[in-house]
Design a protein around this motif. Structure first.
Motif, PDB file in Angstrom:
ATOM      1  N   LYS A  30       0.834  -1.215   0.000  1.00 18.38           N
ATOM      2  CA  LYS A  30       0.000   0.000   0.000  1.00 18.38           C
ATOM      3  C   LYS A  30       0.859   1.252   0.000  1.00 18.38           C
ATOM      4  O   LYS A  30       0.545   2.228  -0.680  1.00 18.38           O
ATOM      5  N   ILE A  31       1.948   1.246   0.764  1.00 21.73           N
ATOM      6  CA  ILE A  31       2.859   2.395   0.778  1.00 21.73           C
ATOM      7  C   ILE A  31       3.477   2.574  -0.606  1.00 21.73           C
ATOM      8  O   ILE A  31       3.583   3.686  -1.112  1.00 21.73           O
ATOM      9  N   GLY A  32       3.863   1.470  -1.227  1.00 18.93           N
ATOM     10  CA  GLY A  32       4.412   1.531  -2.579  1.00 18.93           C
ATOM     11  C   GLY A  32       3.409   2.092  -3.571  1.00 18.93           C
ATOM     12  O   GLY A  32       3.754   2.917  -4.426  1.00 18.93           O
ATOM     13  N   ASP A  33       2.151   1.672  -3.456  1.00 14.27           N
ATOM     14  CA  ASP A  33       1.098   2.202  -4.336  1.00 14.27           C
ATOM     15  C   ASP A  33       0.920   3.698  -4.130  1.00 14.27           C
ATOM     16  O   ASP A  33       0.767   4.459  -5.083  1.00 14.27           O
ATOM     17  N   PHE A  34       0.925   4.130  -2.869  1.00 15.07           N
ATOM     18  CA  PHE A  34       0.781   5.557  -2.554  1.00 15.07           C
ATOM     19  C   PHE A  34       1.924   6.357  -3.175  1.00 15.07           C
ATOM     20  O   PHE A  34       1.699   7.405  -3.787  1.00 15.07           O
ATOM     21  N   MET A  35       3.146   5.866  -3.022  1.00 12.47           N
ATOM     22  CA  MET A  35       4.300   6.574  -3.572  1.00 12.47           C
ATOM     23  C   MET A  35       4.226   6.636  -5.099  1.00 12.47           C
ATOM     24  O   MET A  35       4.520   7.669  -5.693  1.00 12.47           O
ATOM     25  N   LYS A  36       3.841   5.536  -5.716  1.00 11.16           N
ATOM     26  CA  LYS A  36       3.723   5.496  -7.177  1.00 11.16           C
ATOM     27  C   LYS A  36       2.679   6.515  -7.646  1.00 11.16           C
ATOM     28  O   LYS A  36       2.901   7.252  -8.602  1.00 11.16           O
ATOM     29  N   ASP A  37       1.546   6.565  -6.954  1.00 13.40           N
ATOM     30  CA  ASP A  37       0.497   7.518  -7.306  1.00 13.40           C
ATOM     31  C   ASP A  37       0.965   8.960  -7.117  1.00 13.40           C
ATOM     32  O   ASP A  37       0.653   9.826  -7.930  1.00 13.40           O
ATOM     33  N   ALA A  38       1.705   9.211  -6.047  1.00 16.84           N
ATOM     34  CA  ALA A  38       2.200  10.570  -5.790  1.00 16.84           C
ATOM     35  C   ALA A  38       3.168  11.007  -6.886  1.00 16.84           C
ATOM     36  O   ALA A  38       3.085  12.134  -7.386  1.00 16.84           O
ATOM     37  N   VAL A  39       4.072  10.125  -7.268  1.00 17.64           N
ATOM     38  CA  VAL A  39       5.043  10.451  -8.319  1.00 17.64           C
ATOM     39  C   VAL A  39       4.325  10.652  -9.646  1.00 17.64           C
ATOM     40  O   VAL A  39       4.628  11.585 -10.399  1.00 17.64           O
ATOM     41  N   SER A  40       3.354   9.810  -9.935  1.00 15.25           N
ATOM     42  CA  SER A  40       2.599   9.921 -11.180  1.00 15.25           C
ATOM     43  C   SER A  40       1.817  11.233 -11.227  1.00 15.25           C
ATOM     44  O   SER A  40       1.795  11.915 -12.259  1.00 15.25           O
ATOM     45  N   TYR A  42       2.535  14.013  -9.636  1.00 18.49           N
ATOM     46  CA  TYR A  42       3.484  15.112  -9.821  1.00 18.49           C
ATOM     47  C   TYR A  42       3.939  15.189 -11.276  1.00 18.49           C
ATOM     48  O   TYR A  42       4.003  16.273 -11.854  1.00 18.49           O
TER      49      TYR A  42
END
Length: 80
Positions: A30-40, A42
């Motif tokens: 879930k943390i990885g998904d959150f980070m991926k979404d945040a980078v995407s 941005y």
């Protein structure tokens, strides 16, 4: 009877350990998904800003003002 209880205790401990590991793995995903979404998000914002600046023929100073205005509006909307 004592041997059966020890085996059941052992199975129970193993199940608890497996549950902890599964919970940690799920949290990591879930943390990885959150980070991926945040980078995407941005990257999408940055590209949209670059497209807008290029279309408008904006200078570097204009781009900074446009970016600041977009970020400020983003803070005030319920969509972000």
């Amino acid at each position: 009877m004592g041997g059966v209880n020890k085996k059941l205790d052992s199975i129970g401990k193993a199940a608890k350990t497996a549950a902890k590991i599964a919970t940690a793995a799920f949290a990591a995903v879930k943390i990885g998904d959150f980070m991926k979404d945040a980078v995407s998000t941005y990257a999408d914002f940055d590209q949209a800003m670059a497209n807008t600046a290029a279309t408008a023929g904006a200078s570097a100073e204009d781009y900074q003002k446009l970016e600041a205005a977009a970020l400020e509006m983003g803070k005030k909307t319920t969509k972000t």
